[in-house]
Design a protein around this motif. Sequence first.
Motif, short mmCIF file in Angstrom:
data_model
loop_
_atom_site.label_atom_id
_atom_site.label_comp_id
_atom_site.label_asym_id
_atom_site.label_seq_id
_atom_site.Cartn_x
_atom_site.Cartn_y
_atom_site.Cartn_z
N MET A 1 0.85 -1.19 0.00
CA MET A 1 0.00 0.00 0.00
C MET A 1 0.89 1.24 0.00
SD MET A 1 -2.98 1.11 2.72
CE MET A 1 -3.90 -0.40 2.40
N SER A 2 0.53 2.23 -0.81
CA SER A 2 1.32 3.45 -0.88
C SER A 2 1.15 4.27 0.39
CB SER A 2 0.90 4.28 -2.10
OG SER A 2 -0.46 4.64 -2.01
N PHE A 3 2.16 5.08 0.67
CA PHE A 3 2.20 5.91 1.88
C PHE A 3 1.29 7.12 1.70
CE2 PHE A 3 4.52 9.48 4.05
CZ PHE A 3 4.33 9.06 5.37
N LYS A 4 0.25 7.21 2.54
CA LYS A 4 -0.63 8.37 2.53
C LYS A 4 -0.90 8.79 3.98
CE LYS A 4 -4.87 10.34 0.63
NZ LYS A 4 -6.13 10.10 -0.11
N PRO A 5 -0.14 9.77 4.47
CA PRO A 5 -0.25 10.14 5.89
C PRO A 5 -1.33 11.19 6.14
CG PRO A 5 1.52 11.36 4.88
CD PRO A 5 0.95 10.49 3.79
N ALA A 6 -1.80 11.20 7.38
CA ALA A 6 -2.68 12.25 7.87
C ALA A 6 -2.04 12.88 9.11
CB ALA A 6 -4.05 11.70 8.22
N LEU A 7 -2.39 14.12 9.37
CA LEU A 7 -1.93 14.85 10.54
C LEU A 7 -3.13 15.14 11.43
CD1 LEU A 7 0.33 16.49 12.05
CD2 LEU A 7 -0.42 18.46 10.68
N THR A 164 -2.85 5.77 5.46
CA THR A 164 -2.06 4.64 5.96
C THR A 164 -1.36 4.95 7.28
OG1 THR A 164 -0.12 5.38 4.70
CG2 THR A 164 -1.61 3.80 3.63
N ASP A 165 -0.91 6.20 7.44
CA ASP A 165 -0.11 6.61 8.59
C ASP A 165 -0.71 7.86 9.20
OD1 ASP A 165 3.06 5.30 8.23
OD2 ASP A 165 1.61 5.09 6.62
N VAL A 166 -0.66 7.95 10.53
CA VAL A 166 -1.22 9.09 11.24
C VAL A 166 -0.15 9.68 12.15
CG1 VAL A 166 -2.91 9.83 12.96
CG2 VAL A 166 -3.60 8.27 11.12
N VAL A 193 3.69 9.80 17.35
CA VAL A 193 3.60 11.05 18.12
C VAL A 193 4.95 11.74 18.00
CG1 VAL A 193 3.42 12.07 20.42
CG2 VAL A 193 1.84 10.26 19.73
N ILE A 194 4.94 13.00 17.60
CA ILE A 194 6.17 13.76 17.47
C ILE A 194 6.46 14.42 18.81
CG2 ILE A 194 7.38 15.58 16.22
CD1 ILE A 194 5.45 15.11 13.89
N GLU A 195 7.56 14.02 19.42
CA GLU A 195 7.83 14.39 20.81
C GLU A 195 7.89 15.89 21.02
OE1 GLU A 195 10.53 12.78 24.50
OE2 GLU A 195 11.06 12.19 22.45
N GLU A 196 8.56 16.61 20.14
CA GLU A 196 8.72 18.06 20.32
C GLU A 196 7.44 18.83 20.03
OE1 GLU A 196 12.76 16.60 18.69
OE2 GLU A 196 10.64 16.07 18.54
N ALA A 197 6.44 18.18 19.46
CA ALA A 197 5.20 18.85 19.08
C ALA A 197 4.07 18.56 20.06
CB ALA A 197 4.79 18.45 17.67
N GLN A 198 4.42 18.23 21.30
CA GLN A 198 3.43 18.02 22.35
C GLN A 198 3.96 18.60 23.65
OE1 GLN A 198 3.77 15.95 25.31
NE2 GLN A 198 5.95 15.78 24.74
N ARG A 199 3.06 18.88 24.57
CA ARG A 199 3.41 19.25 25.94
C ARG A 199 2.40 18.57 26.86
NH1 ARG A 199 7.17 20.73 23.50
NH2 ARG A 199 8.39 22.63 23.69
N ALA A 223 11.63 15.32 15.98
CA ALA A 223 11.40 16.15 14.81
C ALA A 223 12.42 15.95 13.72
CB ALA A 223 11.36 17.62 15.23
N GLN A 224 13.60 15.41 14.05
CA GLN A 224 14.64 15.17 13.06
C GLN A 224 14.65 13.72 12.56
OE1 GLN A 224 16.22 17.83 11.94
NE2 GLN A 224 15.02 18.96 13.45
N SER A 225 13.69 12.94 12.97
CA SER A 225 13.65 11.53 12.60
C SER A 225 13.31 11.36 11.12
CB SER A 225 12.61 10.79 13.44
OG SER A 225 11.31 11.25 13.11
N PRO A 226 13.68 10.23 10.53
CA PRO A 226 13.31 9.97 9.13
C PRO A 226 11.81 10.01 8.93
CG PRO A 226 14.98 8.41 9.88
CD PRO A 226 14.55 9.17 11.09
N GLU A 227 11.03 9.59 9.94
CA GLU A 227 9.58 9.57 9.80
C GLU A 227 9.02 10.98 9.64
OE1 GLU A 227 10.85 5.95 12.13
OE2 GLU A 227 11.29 8.11 12.24
N VAL A 228 9.62 11.93 10.35
CA VAL A 228 9.14 13.31 10.25
C VAL A 228 9.71 13.99 9.01
CG1 VAL A 228 9.06 15.56 11.40
CG2 VAL A 228 8.77 13.46 12.73
N ARG A 229 10.97 13.75 8.73
CA ARG A 229 11.54 14.34 7.51
C ARG A 229 10.77 13.88 6.27
NH1 ARG A 229 16.57 12.73 9.69
NH2 ARG A 229 16.83 11.24 7.98
#
Length: 234
Positions: A1-7, A164-166, A193-199, A223-229
Amino acid sequence: MSFKPALIVVDMQNDFCPPDGSLAVAGGRDVVPLINDLLGSPRFGLKVATQDWHPVDHISFATNHPAPDNKPFESFIEMRNLVGNRPEQTMMQRLWPVHCVQGTKGAEIIDEIDVSKVDIKVKKGMDARVEMYSAFSDSFGNMTSGAGGVNLDLAALLHSQKITDVYVVGLAGDYCVKDTALGSAKAGFTTYVIEEAQRCVDPTSWDGVKQALQRGSVSVVDAQSPEVRRVLES
């Protein structure tokens, strides 16, 4: 399945942000630049913002319970699964200050968030009888769209858009971000979950939250991870 992310941008609302929020999370506004960078990315197939949207008689509000056991942050009450018609099923519910009441300024998304990039707004916690930290279900796991708990079935929407990804960000990391991410993973999406984007409401809880997320098949990434880049670099 192709990568189709949601935020999913969780509860970036006035009542959760300093200096004036009734349930202000320390550093809540510090995550805005990264969230806006994510909202600006064309890689996301769907961008969702959630809002607590409580009635004034919501069960989590300390003022709706008798003294002396109604201290915000400190007191707990026994909450019953009335929405799911299983009143014998109970859990302990922390009491909060009144926050994010429907139609109030406190319930609005803060001005700094670029809502022009948001495709869908999910209003949750609208059923006075039950807590709803997750945008996917209430605290007992009921999908309460029919009972007024949330204005749409988020899992069904994401599946209909072939997501596919959230990626989950926002406030607060130890409550609504955590439960929304766990709900996403349970619904079958690869979830981050992006660590720097939560409190967090309680910053000391974050290590335990990360463990709970990992047990629930949610990846906590930086935020510098391959998943976020992958979603920020076009």
